[in-house]
Motif scaffolding. Structure first.
Motif, PDB file in Angstrom:
ATOM      1  N   UNK A  92      74.429  75.718  -5.077  1.00 18.39           N
ATOM      2  CA  UNK A  92      72.991  75.982  -4.922  1.00 18.39           C
ATOM      3  C   UNK A  92      72.558  76.021  -3.462  1.00 18.39           C
ATOM      4  N   UNK A  93      71.505  76.788  -3.195  1.00 13.34           N
ATOM      5  CA  UNK A  93      70.977  76.907  -1.836  1.00 13.34           C
ATOM      6  C   UNK A  93      70.574  75.546  -1.269  1.00 13.34           C
ATOM      7  N   UNK A  94      70.098  74.650  -2.118  1.00 16.61           N
ATOM      8  CA  UNK A  94      69.727  73.303  -1.663  1.00 16.61           C
ATOM      9  C   UNK A  94      70.922  72.610  -1.016  1.00 16.61           C
ATOM     10  N   UNK A  95      72.082  72.684  -1.669  1.00 17.28           N
ATOM     11  CA  UNK A  95      73.280  72.045  -1.120  1.00 17.28           C
ATOM     12  C   UNK A  95      73.743  72.757   0.145  1.00 17.28           C
ATOM     13  N   UNK A  96      73.689  74.075   0.158  1.00 14.17           N
ATOM     14  CA  UNK A  96      74.097  74.807   1.352  1.00 14.17           C
ATOM     15  C   UNK A  96      73.186  74.483   2.531  1.00 14.17           C
ATOM     16  N   UNK A  97      71.887  74.264   2.255  1.00 12.11           N
ATOM     17  CA  UNK A  97      70.971  73.867   3.329  1.00 12.11           C
ATOM     18  C   UNK A  97      71.297  72.490   3.873  1.00 12.11           C
ATOM     19  N   UNK A  98      71.707  71.584   2.999  1.00  7.67           N
ATOM     20  CA  UNK A  98      72.160  70.249   3.434  1.00  7.67           C
ATOM     21  C   UNK A  98      73.397  70.393   4.315  1.00  7.67           C
ATOM     22  N   UNK A  99      74.347  71.197   3.877  1.00  7.56           N
ATOM     23  CA  UNK A  99      75.580  71.400   4.644  1.00  7.56           C
ATOM     24  C   UNK A  99      75.264  72.005   6.011  1.00  7.56           C
ATOM     25  N   UNK A 100      74.407  73.020   6.039  1.00  7.83           N
ATOM     26  CA  UNK A 100      74.043  73.666   7.308  1.00  7.83           C
ATOM     27  C   UNK A 100      73.526  72.659   8.330  1.00  7.83           C
ATOM     28  N   UNK A 101      72.746  71.701   7.864  1.00  9.44           N
ATOM     29  CA  UNK A 101      72.097  70.779   8.793  1.00  9.44           C
ATOM     30  C   UNK A 101      72.908  69.517   9.070  1.00  9.44           C
ATOM     31  N   UNK A 102      73.724  69.100   8.108  1.00 17.29           N
ATOM     32  CA  UNK A 102      74.447  67.843   8.290  1.00 17.29           C
ATOM     33  C   UNK A 102      75.800  68.017   8.957  1.00 17.29           C
ATOM     34  N   UNK A 103      76.504  69.078   8.672  1.00 11.92           N
ATOM     35  CA  UNK A 103      77.846  69.259   9.219  1.00 11.92           C
ATOM     36  C   UNK A 103      77.746  70.029  10.541  1.00 11.92           C
ATOM     37  N   UNK A 104      77.052  69.399  11.469  1.00  7.82           N
ATOM     38  CA  UNK A 104      76.704  70.033  12.738  1.00  7.82           C
ATOM     39  C   UNK A 104      77.760  69.765  13.805  1.00  7.82           C
ATOM     40  N   UNK A 105      77.773  70.634  14.792  1.00  2.00           N
ATOM     41  CA  UNK A 105      78.642  70.460  15.956  1.00  2.00           C
ATOM     42  C   UNK A 105      78.334  69.133  16.635  1.00  2.00           C
ATOM     43  N   UNK A 106      79.370  68.467  17.086  1.00  2.00           N
ATOM     44  CA  UNK A 106      79.322  67.159  17.759  1.00  2.00           C
ATOM     45  C   UNK A 106      79.010  66.003  16.817  1.00  2.00           C
ATOM     46  N   UNK A 107      78.898  66.318  15.517  1.00  2.00           N
ATOM     47  CA  UNK A 107      78.882  65.272  14.500  1.00  2.00           C
ATOM     48  C   UNK A 107      80.055  65.468  13.543  1.00  2.00           C
ATOM     49  N   UNK A 108      80.191  66.669  12.988  1.00  2.00           N
ATOM     50  CA  UNK A 108      81.271  66.946  12.032  1.00  2.00           C
ATOM     51  C   UNK A 108      82.485  67.575  12.707  1.00  2.00           C
ATOM     52  N   UNK A 109      82.279  68.247  13.811  1.00  2.00           N
ATOM     53  CA  UNK A 109      83.381  68.870  14.550  1.00  2.00           C
ATOM     54  C   UNK A 109      82.965  69.012  16.017  1.00  2.00           C
ATOM     55  N   UNK A 110      83.968  69.247  16.869  1.00  2.00           N
ATOM     56  CA  UNK A 110      83.706  69.420  18.305  1.00  2.00           C
ATOM     57  C   UNK A 110      84.528  70.600  18.808  1.00  2.00           C
ATOM     58  N   UNK A 111      83.864  71.520  19.489  1.00  2.00           N
ATOM     59  CA  UNK A 111      84.565  72.663  20.077  1.00  2.00           C
ATOM     60  C   UNK A 111      85.465  72.184  21.205  1.00  2.00           C
ATOM     61  N   UNK A 112      86.693  72.726  21.237  1.00  2.00           N
ATOM     62  CA  UNK A 112      87.648  72.342  22.275  1.00  2.00           C
ATOM     63  C   UNK A 112      87.993  73.510  23.185  1.00  2.00           C
ATOM     64  N   UNK A 113      87.381  74.651  22.946  1.00  2.00           N
ATOM     65  CA  UNK A 113      87.672  75.818  23.763  1.00  2.00           C
ATOM     66  C   UNK A 113      88.726  76.725  23.156  1.00  2.00           C
ATOM     67  N   UNK A 114      89.399  76.285  22.111  1.00  2.00           N
ATOM     68  CA  UNK A 114      90.401  77.113  21.444  1.00  2.00           C
ATOM     69  C   UNK A 114      89.863  77.707  20.162  1.00  2.00           C
ATOM     70  N   UNK A 115      90.783  78.187  19.338  1.00  2.00           N
ATOM     71  CA  UNK A 115      90.405  78.826  18.082  1.00  2.00           C
ATOM     72  C   UNK A 115      89.939  77.806  17.054  1.00  2.00           C
ATOM     73  N   UNK A 116      90.598  76.658  16.990  1.00  7.81           N
ATOM     74  CA  UNK A 116      90.291  75.634  15.992  1.00  7.81           C
ATOM     75  C   UNK A 116      89.600  74.454  16.664  1.00  7.81           C
ATOM     76  N   UNK A 117      88.473  74.006  16.123  1.00 10.78           N
ATOM     77  CA  UNK A 117      87.794  72.853  16.720  1.00 10.78           C
ATOM     78  C   UNK A 117      88.472  71.541  16.328  1.00 10.78           C
ATOM     79  N   UNK A 118      88.023  70.476  16.922  1.00 10.12           N
ATOM     80  CA  UNK A 118      88.479  69.142  16.525  1.00 10.12           C
ATOM     81  C   UNK A 118      87.581  68.661  15.401  1.00 10.12           C
ATOM     82  N   UNK A 119      88.173  68.346  14.250  1.00  8.56           N
ATOM     83  CA  UNK A 119      87.405  67.814  13.131  1.00  8.56           C
ATOM     84  C   UNK A 119      87.075  66.356  13.389  1.00  8.56           C
ATOM     85  N   UNK A 120      85.817  65.999  13.302  1.00 13.81           N
ATOM     86  CA  UNK A 120      85.379  64.633  13.601  1.00 13.81           C
ATOM     87  C   UNK A 120      85.231  63.773  12.348  1.00 13.81           C
TER      88      UNK A 120
END
Length: 195
Positions: A92-120
């Protein structure tokens, strides 16, 4: 083990709600589960609308005070359980909206400059319990398993969560849908799961 259950269905008389109750029942009977917390997104009146403007920037989502309570729920969880229906081949869109806002950069993952980020969120496991009107194999043969690919690869593994289990039940609006058997399957899993 701390369990966070994210329930996404507007009707508490639904089959999804019956699955939620089996998750709770099994977890309460499992000595390895010390705490279970339920987040009902509709009851919570969670706002799924993603907003970015001059006052609210995407790069600051991980520190938005509006979501600190939800971030803390995720931090504390060893196992995150999603209970939702499949509508139009996706959650459901409700769950996707939760995912969009909660699994954010620097909380759920961190960019390292490569293809794959670091999963947090490494070390956490995930269970998805979904039900749909169509046949169980419909997503596999007609949609190229898009639901599982979306959830497993594009979300959970991207954020470092490698252990993902799916209960994807079809024919759930049919009297031949074997509801009791499927509800018991979920109950037995949570009653005995160790991690």
């Amino acid at each position: 083990m701390n369990v966070l259950v994210i329930y996404t269905h507007p009707n508490h008389k639904s089959l999804s709600y019956a699955f939620l109750n089996k998750v709770i029942q099994g977890s309460n009977e499992n000595r390895k589960i010390t705490n279970i917390e339920v987040l009902d997104l509709y009851e919570e009146q969670f706002d799924p609308v993603l907003v970015f403007n001059e006052n609210k920037r995407r790069r600051d989502m991980h520190i938005d005070p509006k979501f600190e309570k939800y971030r803390e729920q995720i931090r504390q969880a060893d196992k995150i359980v999603f209970v939702y229906p499949i509508w139009w081949g996706r959650p459901p869109a409700m769950l996707l909206g939760y995912i969009d806002q909660m699994f954010a950069s620097n909380f759920a993952y961190r960019e390292k400059g490569g293809l794959i980020p670091e999963g947090l969120l490494k070390g956490k496991s995930v269970v998805c319990i979904s039900s749909m009107k169509g046949p169980t194999l419909y997503p596999l043969y007609w949609l190229n398993n898009s639901h599982k690919v979306l959830m497993r690869k594009a979300l959970f593994q991207y954020c470092g969560m490698k252990k993902v289990k799916f209960f994807e039940f079809g024919n759930m609006e049919s009297p031949k849908g074997k509801h009791d058997k499927k509800l018991n399957q979920v109950y037995q899993y949570f009653k005995s799961v160790a991690n």
